[in-house]
Write a protein that holds these residues in place. Structure first.
Motif, PDB file in Angstrom:
ATOM      1  N   LEU A 260      -2.344   6.077  18.705  1.00 55.84           N
ATOM      2  CA  LEU A 260      -2.906   7.216  17.985  1.00 55.84           C
ATOM      3  C   LEU A 260      -2.660   7.029  16.495  1.00 55.84           C
ATOM      4  O   LEU A 260      -1.512   6.878  16.066  1.00 55.84           O
ATOM      5  CB  LEU A 260      -2.240   8.486  18.505  1.00 55.84           C
ATOM      6  CG  LEU A 260      -2.354   9.749  17.658  1.00 55.84           C
ATOM      7  CD1 LEU A 260      -3.803  10.076  17.344  1.00 55.84           C
ATOM      8  CD2 LEU A 260      -1.699  10.913  18.388  1.00 55.84           C
ATOM      9  N   TYR A 261      -3.738   7.020  15.734  1.00 52.53           N
ATOM     10  CA  TYR A 261      -3.598   6.915  14.282  1.00 52.53           C
ATOM     11  C   TYR A 261      -3.430   8.320  13.692  1.00 52.53           C
ATOM     12  O   TYR A 261      -4.213   9.219  13.975  1.00 52.53           O
ATOM     13  CB  TYR A 261      -4.832   6.252  13.653  1.00 52.53           C
ATOM     14  CG  TYR A 261      -4.574   5.904  12.211  1.00 52.53           C
ATOM     15  CD1 TYR A 261      -4.103   4.642  11.856  1.00 52.53           C
ATOM     16  CD2 TYR A 261      -4.725   6.848  11.208  1.00 52.53           C
ATOM     17  CE1 TYR A 261      -3.805   4.328  10.543  1.00 52.53           C
ATOM     18  CE2 TYR A 261      -4.423   6.545   9.881  1.00 52.53           C
ATOM     19  CZ  TYR A 261      -3.965   5.297   9.568  1.00 52.53           C
ATOM     20  OH  TYR A 261      -3.658   4.986   8.265  1.00 52.53           O
ATOM     21  N   VAL A 262      -2.405   8.478  12.874  1.00 46.01           N
ATOM     22  CA  VAL A 262      -2.172   9.743  12.180  1.00 46.01           C
ATOM     23  C   VAL A 262      -2.167   9.446  10.683  1.00 46.01           C
ATOM     24  O   VAL A 262      -1.386   8.611  10.226  1.00 46.01           O
ATOM     25  CB  VAL A 262      -0.823  10.372  12.590  1.00 46.01           C
ATOM     26  CG1 VAL A 262      -0.582  11.675  11.836  1.00 46.01           C
ATOM     27  CG2 VAL A 262      -0.781  10.601  14.086  1.00 46.01           C
TER      28      VAL A 262
ATOM     29  N   ARG B 176       6.030   3.428  11.342  1.00 46.20           N
ATOM     30  CA  ARG B 176       5.685   3.922   9.993  1.00 46.20           C
ATOM     31  C   ARG B 176       4.765   2.917   9.295  1.00 46.20           C
ATOM     32  O   ARG B 176       5.128   2.321   8.280  1.00 46.20           O
ATOM     33  CB  ARG B 176       6.936   4.223   9.184  1.00 46.20           C
ATOM     34  CG  ARG B 176       8.011   3.209   9.190  1.00 46.20           C
ATOM     35  CD  ARG B 176       9.269   3.767   8.476  1.00 46.20           C
ATOM     36  NE  ARG B 176      10.453   3.645   9.312  1.00 46.20           N
ATOM     37  CZ  ARG B 176      11.425   4.558   9.372  1.00 46.20           C
ATOM     38  NH1 ARG B 176      11.347   5.648   8.655  1.00 46.20           N
ATOM     39  NH2 ARG B 176      12.467   4.372  10.159  1.00 46.20           N
ATOM     40  N   ILE B 177       3.614   2.725   9.896  1.00 54.85           N
ATOM     41  CA  ILE B 177       2.602   1.850   9.308  1.00 54.85           C
ATOM     42  C   ILE B 177       1.271   2.585   9.317  1.00 54.85           C
ATOM     43  O   ILE B 177       1.077   3.510  10.100  1.00 54.85           O
ATOM     44  CB  ILE B 177       2.467   0.521  10.086  1.00 54.85           C
ATOM     45  CG1 ILE B 177       2.267   0.787  11.583  1.00 54.85           C
ATOM     46  CG2 ILE B 177       3.694  -0.370   9.852  1.00 54.85           C
ATOM     47  CD1 ILE B 177       2.041  -0.456  12.412  1.00 54.85           C
TER      48      ILE B 177
ATOM     49  N   PHE C 292       0.804  -1.223   0.000  1.00 52.43           N
ATOM     50  CA  PHE C 292       0.000   0.000   0.000  1.00 52.43           C
ATOM     51  C   PHE C 292       0.838   1.276   0.000  1.00 52.43           C
ATOM     52  O   PHE C 292       0.437   2.299  -0.546  1.00 52.43           O
ATOM     53  CB  PHE C 292      -0.952   0.015   1.194  1.00 52.43           C
ATOM     54  CG  PHE C 292      -2.030  -1.034   1.128  1.00 52.43           C
ATOM     55  CD1 PHE C 292      -2.922  -1.061   0.063  1.00 52.43           C
ATOM     56  CD2 PHE C 292      -2.142  -1.995   2.110  1.00 52.43           C
ATOM     57  CE1 PHE C 292      -3.918  -2.022  -0.011  1.00 52.43           C
ATOM     58  CE2 PHE C 292      -3.137  -2.972   2.057  1.00 52.43           C
ATOM     59  CZ  PHE C 292      -4.023  -2.986   0.985  1.00 52.43           C
ATOM     60  N   ASP C 293       2.006   1.235   0.673  1.00 54.90           N
ATOM     61  CA  ASP C 293       2.803   2.464   0.809  1.00 54.90           C
ATOM     62  C   ASP C 293       4.075   2.418  -0.036  1.00 54.90           C
ATOM     63  O   ASP C 293       4.901   3.338   0.046  1.00 54.90           O
ATOM     64  CB  ASP C 293       3.174   2.693   2.290  1.00 54.90           C
ATOM     65  CG  ASP C 293       1.950   2.918   3.158  1.00 54.90           C
ATOM     66  OD1 ASP C 293       0.904   3.324   2.606  1.00 54.90           O
ATOM     67  OD2 ASP C 293       2.035   2.680   4.378  1.00 54.90           O
ATOM     68  N   ARG C 294       4.245   1.336  -0.793  1.00 53.70           N
ATOM     69  CA  ARG C 294       5.442   1.183  -1.625  1.00 53.70           C
ATOM     70  C   ARG C 294       6.699   1.435  -0.792  1.00 53.70           C
ATOM     71  O   ARG C 294       7.587   2.190  -1.183  1.00 53.70           O
ATOM     72  CB  ARG C 294       5.392   2.148  -2.813  1.00 53.70           C
ATOM     73  CG  ARG C 294       4.185   1.951  -3.738  1.00 53.70           C
ATOM     74  CD  ARG C 294       3.906   3.152  -4.597  1.00 53.70           C
ATOM     75  NE  ARG C 294       3.693   4.357  -3.804  1.00 53.70           N
ATOM     76  CZ  ARG C 294       2.534   4.646  -3.183  1.00 53.70           C
ATOM     77  NH1 ARG C 294       1.494   3.845  -3.255  1.00 53.70           N
ATOM     78  NH2 ARG C 294       2.437   5.747  -2.471  1.00 53.70           N
ATOM     79  N   LEU C 295       6.761   0.792   0.351  1.00 49.46           N
ATOM     80  CA  LEU C 295       7.872   1.006   1.276  1.00 49.46           C
ATOM     81  C   LEU C 295       8.316  -0.345   1.833  1.00 49.46           C
ATOM     82  O   LEU C 295       7.502  -1.086   2.389  1.00 49.46           O
ATOM     83  CB  LEU C 295       7.416   1.927   2.417  1.00 49.46           C
ATOM     84  CG  LEU C 295       8.446   2.242   3.499  1.00 49.46           C
ATOM     85  CD1 LEU C 295       9.602   3.039   2.930  1.00 49.46           C
ATOM     86  CD2 LEU C 295       7.774   3.006   4.640  1.00 49.46           C
ATOM     87  N   GLU C 296       9.609  -0.665   1.663  1.00 49.62           N
ATOM     88  CA  GLU C 296      10.144  -1.942   2.157  1.00 49.62           C
ATOM     89  C   GLU C 296      10.650  -1.748   3.579  1.00 49.62           C
ATOM     90  O   GLU C 296      11.567  -0.964   3.824  1.00 49.62           O
ATOM     91  CB  GLU C 296      11.290  -2.424   1.255  1.00 49.62           C
ATOM     92  CG  GLU C 296      10.888  -2.703  -0.192  1.00 49.62           C
ATOM     93  CD  GLU C 296       9.903  -3.875  -0.326  1.00 49.62           C
ATOM     94  OE1 GLU C 296       9.859  -4.746   0.581  1.00 49.62           O
ATOM     95  OE2 GLU C 296       9.167  -3.897  -1.342  1.00 49.62           O
TER      96      GLU C 296
ATOM     97  N   THR D  40       3.907   6.266   5.839  1.00 48.51           N
ATOM     98  CA  THR D  40       4.842   7.153   5.132  1.00 48.51           C
ATOM     99  C   THR D  40       4.950   6.660   3.696  1.00 48.51           C
ATOM    100  O   THR D  40       5.923   5.996   3.341  1.00 48.51           O
ATOM    101  CB  THR D  40       6.226   7.155   5.811  1.00 48.51           C
ATOM    102  OG1 THR D  40       6.714   5.797   5.852  1.00 48.51           O
ATOM    103  CG2 THR D  40       6.152   7.677   7.223  1.00 48.51           C
ATOM    104  N   PRO D  41       3.951   6.991   2.874  1.00 47.33           N
ATOM    105  CA  PRO D  41       3.946   6.500   1.492  1.00 47.33           C
ATOM    106  C   PRO D  41       5.256   6.849   0.785  1.00 47.33           C
ATOM    107  O   PRO D  41       5.729   7.983   0.888  1.00 47.33           O
ATOM    108  CB  PRO D  41       2.756   7.227   0.866  1.00 47.33           C
ATOM    109  CG  PRO D  41       1.886   7.614   2.011  1.00 47.33           C
ATOM    110  CD  PRO D  41       2.808   7.856   3.156  1.00 47.33           C
ATOM    111  N   ASP D  42       5.846   5.861   0.126  1.00 46.64           N
ATOM    112  CA  ASP D  42       7.136   6.029  -0.543  1.00 46.64           C
ATOM    113  C   ASP D  42       8.232   6.494   0.420  1.00 46.64           C
ATOM    114  O   ASP D  42       9.245   7.053  -0.007  1.00 46.64           O
ATOM    115  CB  ASP D  42       7.024   7.015  -1.719  1.00 46.64           C
ATOM    116  CG  ASP D  42       6.004   6.547  -2.745  1.00 46.64           C
ATOM    117  OD1 ASP D  42       6.156   5.413  -3.245  1.00 46.64           O
ATOM    118  OD2 ASP D  42       5.037   7.289  -3.008  1.00 46.64           O
ATOM    119  N   GLY D  43       8.005   6.296   1.694  1.00 44.34           N
ATOM    120  CA  GLY D  43       9.029   6.645   2.677  1.00 44.34           C
ATOM    121  C   GLY D  43       9.005   8.095   3.126  1.00 44.34           C
ATOM    122  O   GLY D  43       9.838   8.509   3.940  1.00 44.34           O
ATOM    123  N   ALA D  44       8.026   8.888   2.619  1.00 43.43           N
ATOM    124  CA  ALA D  44       8.016  10.314   2.943  1.00 43.43           C
ATOM    125  C   ALA D  44       7.347  10.562   4.294  1.00 43.43           C
ATOM    126  O   ALA D  44       6.163  10.296   4.467  1.00 43.43           O
ATOM    127  CB  ALA D  44       7.285  11.094   1.852  1.00 43.43           C
TER     128      ALA D  44
END
Lengths: 434, 434
Positions: A129-131, A186-187, A56-60, A163-167
């Motif tokens: 806390l969900y952000v 970072r989920i 979903f976030d393209r993050l490994e 953190t989509p794409d790590g951002a």
């Protein structure tokens, strides 16, 4: 065009009822998808979190990088300019000061029968806390959720933020740091809610989950409710402004737009006793919409859900507002305190023309997480109370039991709960023997 | 046989974790049926209520007989014997006195920036209380739900109670009368919840629904949540007793059984620092089970979900109890106040051997609607707070806005919410002109 109503029109009641009942949000039915994700995280733990985040976030990620390290946090927050840091710190201090006044008090007393009675408040041990990530990743929401939890005394406060794409948003991390958050992962999405509720190898479970999110997050929170506590499921934002003819139409227009720019489903309503003022505000809204950065969103919200209602007097305005039970209510009138006395249902009231709703979003002090979709009829904004719970206390003496025990025995028997009655009777018999 | 554990055994942690995770209740999935019933009541109103009541309760009603008339109520309550009436009145007076102390206070202050801040509490306007029919139709639950609502200031309080084959419980009607309930309808099930949430020709809608019920009622409450407020969805009852070797084993046995007799899924747990006491209690439970009226239910609960845990010392007992987070906690020890200080999660604490849990069910004063299924980790029993809501207040002066407005503008811009920033800026510009 927004709806224009005059409260003296013959068909007003019908039109107003339609406005109240208008469905502004169509939540997609994502419940099956969410059920699958939760089951996956419960079964496979970290492995599922890592796989879903890649998808979903393209993050490994690895189990070691699921959580932000202190160094990573320090590096990111160092990027925040001084002006923004100072603004966040001012906001945090004011929010903390306000919420500290909400800490409830324990009580214990002895009544006429000699019974000791009371209650004690204790904090939730661990909260999550969900952000949201991306555009809706608001540092102000981090403060508004995290500070009440820490003021309540929550020992372990974890944030999940995709953190989509790590951002990552440095302001979100700084807000978390200022608020005293203990862990940041970072989920995101339903998988993050599942990890907080059930735990994985890396994420310890929490007892309560709060914070806004998209339809997947909302569905996941509904699903884990019971296993953990959750806050309300927030709908699109709303403002209702009651203004008299002497209010500043430009200010009121900007206040209406500051809700409208949140979301195409947001709703801005003006109620005024001056038809001329109504016209002036409408014109000012249109004028501002020409240049506003988020004019596409704000324009759609104003066009589809905006409403302007002209009433004979302000009492009638209060009455209509109570039927709306708005999330945010501005009273831009000469005597806002007097009018506030007539308000029975509202999430937050902003008194007088010098109090734009945006002050409450950031630095006023009260919480900006407020009941939407008319739920101010029965619920309150987020507060310290959401992170504490009450244990009631009762202590009988022999004399107190002698005084009130027989009534308990009578009622137990009338409800056919014999053991209840016997548990009282055994003690009363002992007293009679003594 | 119940589970016997010794906290010093090597495999204790595994066994205790299994006890914590044991699923005691399998709720049948009735969601589709309930969705259909709610839709039917929303569409057809009274006609649907009447048809469903004929089907499920074998009772023919008309729009005129959906609600109990004052004469019917008077006739039924006249049947209640004096002893039971007096017991109910004593219970009501004590519950009212306790809950009156829970009324929260309004607050308003001016801070250093000159901002007026605070909050105001207002009651929910209308509430509905579900009362089960048949065997589980408990007058004590009517008092425990209705009195906090009335103390909170709820103007309109409606009860729905099914009367299968037309049989009404006079004690329930009397409890409603004593508590000040305004309307009583002879309807039940999901259809009654739907009527309270959405209204029909005869039943005006309410803002909040509380009270226990079967799987259909629970599913209906979950479904209407959001449209109205609901209380918690209660699971089967639980008691945990911490006792030392000097406690009375017969009393403790009866206390354990007074939960077990509620429901085959109820759970009774004893934790003690005396192996001999554990044996004595177990023997007393077995002895009482031979003659108890509800021995089939209580025996099944004790056999399937009962547990006896022997620990080295009472500190360890408190620690284990906190992990259970029991609905009811009895402290039958020499110094219950000291031990209570170590309890962080429990719905209600009963201090000392003279305080059987049954006192709390009826006449103690605190509410008997309490968090089950370990939810005392994050939630509280029913209280006045469930029937009030908080409106936050904020009032800026020009000076206050000058002090904190710029920070709000900075944060609004950092969140790309331009209209928010402009709404503050427009006022600050005016101040600079003045």
């Amino acid at each position: 065009m927004p709806v224009f109503l005059n409260a003296t029109d013959a068909d007003f009641e019908t039109a107003f009822t339609a406005l109240l009942g208008a469905k502004r949000e169509d939540s997609p039915d994502v419940d099956d998808v969410v059920a699958g994700i939760i089951a996956d995280v419960r079964t496979r733990g970290d492995a599922a979190l890592i796989e879903l985040t890649a998808k979903f976030d393209r993050l490994e990620l690895t189990p070691q990088t699921l959580r932000f390290s202190p160094d990573e946090i320090a590096e990111l927050v160092a990027q925040v300019p001084a002006e923004e840091r100072e603004a966040l710190e001012l906001a945090a201090a004011r929010i903390r000061a306000y919420h500290e006044k909400q800490l409830p008090e324990d009580a214990y007393w002895t009544d006429e029968a000699g019974a000791g009675l009371g209650w004690r408040w204790t904090p939730v041990s661990a909260a999550g806390l969900y952000v949201p990530g991306g555009l809706a990743s608001y540092p102000s929401s981090v403060l508004m959720n995290a500070i009440p939890a820490k003021v309540a005394g929550v020992e372990r406060l974890a944030i999940v933020v995709p953190t989509p794409d790590g951002a990552a948003n440095p302001l979100v991390l700084l807000a978390a740091q200022i608020a005293g958050v203990d862990e940041i992962y970072r989920i995101g999405g339903a998988q993050a809610v599942a990890a907080l509720a059930y735990g994985t190898e890396t994420v310890q479970p929490v007892d309560k989950i709060t914070g806004p999110g998209n339809a997947f997050v909302a569905a996941a929170k509904r699903r884990v409710f019971g296993k953990v506590g959750i806050d309300m499921i927030a709908g699109p934002s709303e403002i209702l402004v009651i203004a008299d003819g002497d209010a500043n139409p430009d200010w009121v227009a900007l206040d209406l737009l500051s809700q409208a720019e949140h979301d195409e489903s947001a709703q801005s309503i003006l109620i005024t006793d001056s038809a001329d003022f109504a016209k002036a505000v409408t014109a000012a809204v249109e004028r501002n919409l020409e240049t506003l950065e988020r004019r596409a969103i704000a324009g759609a919200s104003w066009r589809d859900f905006g409403a302007v209602i002209v009433v004979d007097d302000l009492d009638r305005a209060a009455e209509l507002s109570n039927r709306v039970a708005p999330e945010h209510l501005e009273l831009c009138v000469a005597d806002p305190d007097a009018l506030a006395e007539k308000i029975t249902h509202a999430g937050a009231i902003f008194l007088g023309g010098w109090t734009p709703e945006a002050i409450g979003d950031y630095v006023g002090g009260p919480n900006h997480v407020l009941p939407t979709a008319r739920s101010a009829r029965f619920s309150s904004g987020l507060s310290v109370m959401d992170f504490v719970k009450r244990t009631t206390l009762a202590k009988m003496t022999p004399a107190a039991l002698r005084a009130i025990g027989p009534a308990a025995e009578t009622l137990a028997n009338s409800e056919s709960l014999q053991a209840h009655g016997l548990s009282v009777r055994a003690r009363l018999d002992q007293l009679n023997e003594d």
